[in-house]
Structures are given as structure tokens and as C-alpha cells.
Design an enzyme around this catalytic site. Structure first.
Site, PDB file in Angstrom:
ATOM      1  N   CYS A   1       0.811  -1.228   0.000  1.00 25.03           N
ATOM      2  CA  CYS A   1       0.000   0.000   0.000  1.00 25.03           C
ATOM      3  C   CYS A   1       0.842   1.275   0.000  1.00 25.03           C
ATOM      4  CB  CYS A   1      -0.989  -0.005   1.160  1.00 25.03           C
ATOM      5  SG  CYS A   1      -0.235   0.029   2.809  1.00 25.03           S
TER       6      CYS A   1
ATOM      7  N   HIS B   1      -2.567   0.609   6.918  1.00 28.94           N
ATOM      8  CA  HIS B   1      -2.945   0.587   5.508  1.00 28.94           C
ATOM      9  C   HIS B   1      -3.336   1.994   5.074  1.00 28.94           C
ATOM     10  CE1 HIS B   1      -4.049  -1.375   1.763  1.00 28.94           C
ATOM     11  NE2 HIS B   1      -5.140  -0.647   1.741  1.00 28.94           N
TER      12      HIS B   1
ATOM     13  N   HIS C   1      -6.111   1.915  -3.796  1.00 28.94           N
ATOM     14  CA  HIS C   1      -5.054   1.398  -2.925  1.00 28.94           C
ATOM     15  C   HIS C   1      -4.540   0.076  -3.462  1.00 28.94           C
ATOM     16  CE1 HIS C   1      -7.770  -1.598  -0.700  1.00 28.94           C
ATOM     17  NE2 HIS C   1      -8.496  -1.064  -1.665  1.00 28.94           N
TER      18      HIS C   1
END
Length: 187
Positions: free
Chosen positions: A54, A105, A117
Site C-alpha cells: 500500500c 494501511h 489502494h
């Protein structure tokens, strides 16, 4: 005949100066960059188009536009200015707790309640920030690391930049102006 030189050179200086000193890319540029990698697989620790995690993904997208982000999701969370969920703009970084202990994240807000993402299950993909089954309950916050501009703001700035075509300058004066704008030694 020489009168046409000043507007040409003035336009050149104006355009090159604005490009080099522009504060930010536009909303569409960040979205275009983000969507470039749609479908790229997830790779733990990945920072290239062969596979992203990410933070490697967000770092790459912003780097393509000339902006530097820290390497990890928690490092990126320490950058920029906090933004409330109700004030999100395209290009803001959105952060989530997926591990049970703080920031783990992130993605890039792309408007309409969605973010893009690099997901461990789907690779680079789009999801809803308010997804009631997963992302909604894991949302931590958002950061604005770049003040992107709308296309309307860019068009208005161009409209405001005007050249006075009634002014006459010699080649020497134009050369002097160019040299000064480019910080060249004129001695």
C-alpha cells in the site's frame, strides 16, 4: 516587425515560469496517475509496477508527480495536515487500521467516497471508504500532503495572466529580461 518578439518571449517566460513554480498538480493528474496502476498485483514490500504494497503504491504515484512521501504507511501518516472525512479532496491520503494496532494501511482518495489502494487480496483497486463490511470500521483519518488544484483554478490563473501587446521592446531589452528571469549572469 520587431513588435511580435516581445509577446512571443513574454509568453515563453510566463509559461515556463508558471510551470516550474507551480505549487501542485491538478486533481485530474493525481487521479490519472493513481489509475495508471489499476490491476497491478499486491507484493509485500513492493515499490514497482511489478507489485506494490500500500505505501509503495502511494509513494510511487506521488513520486511520478514530483512529490516525496515516506516509505511506510505510518511514516506517511506523519506527513501533511489532518483532514476531516467531510472535507476530503481528491489526492488526500486515507488511513486505516487493518492489523489492530494503529496505522497499517492507506490509499489515495479519488472522490465520491472512494479510494484507490494496493489491497493484499485484489492488488491496486478502488474501494469505498464507508464500506460497512470492512473499510468503514477501520478508517482512522486522512492527511493532505499536497494542495492539488482544480481545473477551474488553473483556467482562472491562465485568464488572469495577460500580456500588454502595446509595449515595444528592443531585442536587447527582451534578452535582458529573459536573462534576469533565468537568473543568468549578464556581466
Amino acid at each position: 516587425m520587431k513588435k511580435w518578439l516581445l509577446p512571443v518571449f513574454a509568453s515563453f517566460i510566463l509559461l515556463t515560469t508558471n510551470t516550474q513554480t507551480a505549487d501542485a498538480a491538478s486533481f485530474s493528474e493525481i487521479k490519472d496517475q493513481a489509475y495508471t496502476y489499476l490491476g497491478t498485483p499486491y507484493k509485500y514490500g513492493g515499490t514497482t509496477s511489478s507489485g506494490f504494497d500500500c505505501s509503495g503504491y502511494t509513494q510511487k504515484v506521488f513520486a511520478n508527480l514530483g512529490y516525496t512521501l515516506n516509505r511506510t504507511s505510518s511514516g506517511q501518516y506523519s506527513q501533511g495536515t489532518s483532514v476531516s472525512k467531510s472535507n476530503l479532496q481528491i489526492g488526500d491520503l486515507v488511513f486505516f487500521n487493518t492489523s489492530g494496532s494503529g496505522v497499517s494501511h492507506l490509499g489515495i482518495y479519488v472522490g465520491s467516497g472512494n479510494f484507490i489502494h494496493s489491497s493484499s487480496s485484489k492488488g491496486v483497486s478502488v474501494a469505498s471508504i464507508n464500506d460497512p463490511y470492512y473499510w468503514g470500521s477501520r478508517y482512522i483519518g486522512a492527511k493532505r500532503v499536497v494542495n492539488f488544484t482544480s481545473e477551474t483554478e488553473v483556467k482562472e490563473a491562465v485568464k488572469e495572466a495577460s500580456i500588454d501587446f502595446t509595449v515595444y521592446a528592443s531585442r536587447g531589452q527582451v534578452a535582458q529580461e529573459i536573462a534576469e528571469k533565468l537568473n543568468l549572469d549578464t556581466s
